[in-house]
Each structure stands twice: as structure tokens, then as C-alpha cells.
Design an enzyme around this catalytic site. Structure first.
Site, PDB file in Angstrom:
ATOM      1  CB  SER A 156       0.152  -2.939  -0.746  1.00  0.00           C
ATOM      2  OG  SER A 156       0.560  -4.278  -0.979  1.00  0.00           O
ATOM      3  CB  VAL A 194      -0.560   0.046   8.481  1.00  0.00           C
ATOM      4  CG1 VAL A 194      -1.817   0.850   8.775  1.00  0.00           C
ATOM      5  CG2 VAL A 194       0.570   0.491   9.404  1.00  0.00           C
ATOM      6  CB  CYS A 195      -2.478  -2.724   4.230  1.00  0.00           C
ATOM      7  SG  CYS A 195      -1.987  -1.127   3.555  1.00  0.00           S
ATOM      8  CB  ALA A 196      -1.723  -7.087   7.303  1.00  0.00           C
ATOM      9  CB  THR A 218      -7.443  -6.390   5.716  1.00  0.00           C
ATOM     10  OG1 THR A 218      -7.032  -5.416   4.744  1.00  0.00           O
ATOM     11  CG2 THR A 218      -8.341  -7.420   5.057  1.00  0.00           C
TER      12      THR A 218
END
Length: 172
Positions: free
Chosen positions: A58, A63-65, A68
Site C-alpha cells: 500500500s 516503505v511503499c512510498a 515508489t
């Protein structure tokens, strides 16, 4: 649906992956995900390009941000005619669109697998317990062959950008 255990953990807790495990040397299976405007996006739309599939749970997590943003920055060194970055999560397309606008994500095509989890099933990225996609990277060459696969062992950590980018450099 195939189940695999012992592959990943989430904050130290063992998780189960659903779907068919993808391996280097496989022919990449076509799939359909949704763009931020709800239009369909298929892997086959990028035939003839090296495609980096950056997968995460998500975009609303730190971490996902980072993942990306980092892949977006790194992929800028390659020509858009040669390389396509597709980010895939089970986030709603609207959340992905908001994130991209806020963070200036311009080199990635952010996509959602929320509706059918077709990508997740075909590539073995569904976390059974969370109904989210696990973190990882798949690289497909210009001929549609899988050349790199990483299922990140601990979902709360970043993927190996260096290895992924070195494979991209070898393929272009």
C-alpha cells in the site's frame, strides 16, 4: 489456488502467499490492472520494452512510498522507449493518483490490482492473511521473458534496487 509458506514475513510474522510463483526463465503471463483513471493496463501494452514491475502492499505506508519514489527516480535514467516502470498494488486507483500527484511521480505508471487480483494470482504475490500484494520486483525483457524476480523476504523492508537496476541495464 496455490499456497506457499515460508517465503515472506510481515513484521516478523509468517505469511502465506497465494498464486503461482513466477521464476526467472518463465514466459511472462499477461494480466490486466487498472490505471489511476480506471482504464485497463495490460503487460502486453508494453511489448518490445523492458518492463519493471514494482509490487508493494500500500502506497499509504512509509516503505511503499519510499519504494515508489526510489524506482521513479532511478528509472528516469532510461529512455521511455526502452523501459516501462509499472507499480502494482491493491490500493484503490484514486489513492494511487493522489499519491502520484503529491509526490511528483512521473516515470512510473501506477496501477491497481484491487478488483480481480489477477496480477497477484498469476505472479504469486497475494498475501492470504491481508488480501494485499507482497513487496517485490519482476523484470520482463523485450521478448516477454521473466529475467528477474524478487519476493522481498520481510515485507516491511525495501527491495534490492541495485540488483533490479543492474538487470535492466543488461537488457537495454
Amino acid at each position: 489456488m496455490a499456497e506457499r509458506t515460508g517465503v515472506i514475513t510481515f513484521k516478523g510474522n509468517p505469511m502465506t502467499l497465494l498464486g503461482e510463483e513466477v521464476k526467472v526463465g518463465d514466459k511472462a503471463k499477461d494480466f490486466t490492472v487498472l490505471a489511476n483513471d480506471l482504464s485497463p493496463v495490460k503487460l502486453s501494452d508494453y511489448k518490445g520494452k523492458v518492463v519493471v514491475l514494482a509490487v508493494f502492499p500500500s502506497v499509504d505506508t512509509g516503505v511503499c512510498a519510499i519504494q515508489t519514489t526510489k524506482f521513479n527516480q532511478e528509472i528516469a535514467q532510461f529512455s521511455k522507449e526502452d523501459v516501462q516502470l509499472l507499480t502494482i498494488s491493491a490500493d484503490l486507483p484514486f489513492a494511487l493518483g493522489r499519491f502520484c500527484a503529491d509526490k511528483g511521480i512521473e516515470n512510473a505508471k501506477t496501477t491497481s490490482d484491487h478488483r480481480e487480483l489477477e496480477f497477484g494470482n498469476k505472479y504469486g504475490f497475494i498475501i492470504k492473511e491481508l488480501k494485499l500484494l507482497t513487496r517485490g520486483t519482476v523484470i520482463v525483457d523485450r521478448e516477454g521473458n521473466v529475467k528477474y524476480v524478487e519476493y522481498v523476504p520481510e515485507v516491511a523492508t525495501e527491495p534490492d534496487y541495485g540488483k533490479a537496476l543492474s538487470v535492466v541495464k543488461e537488457l537495454i
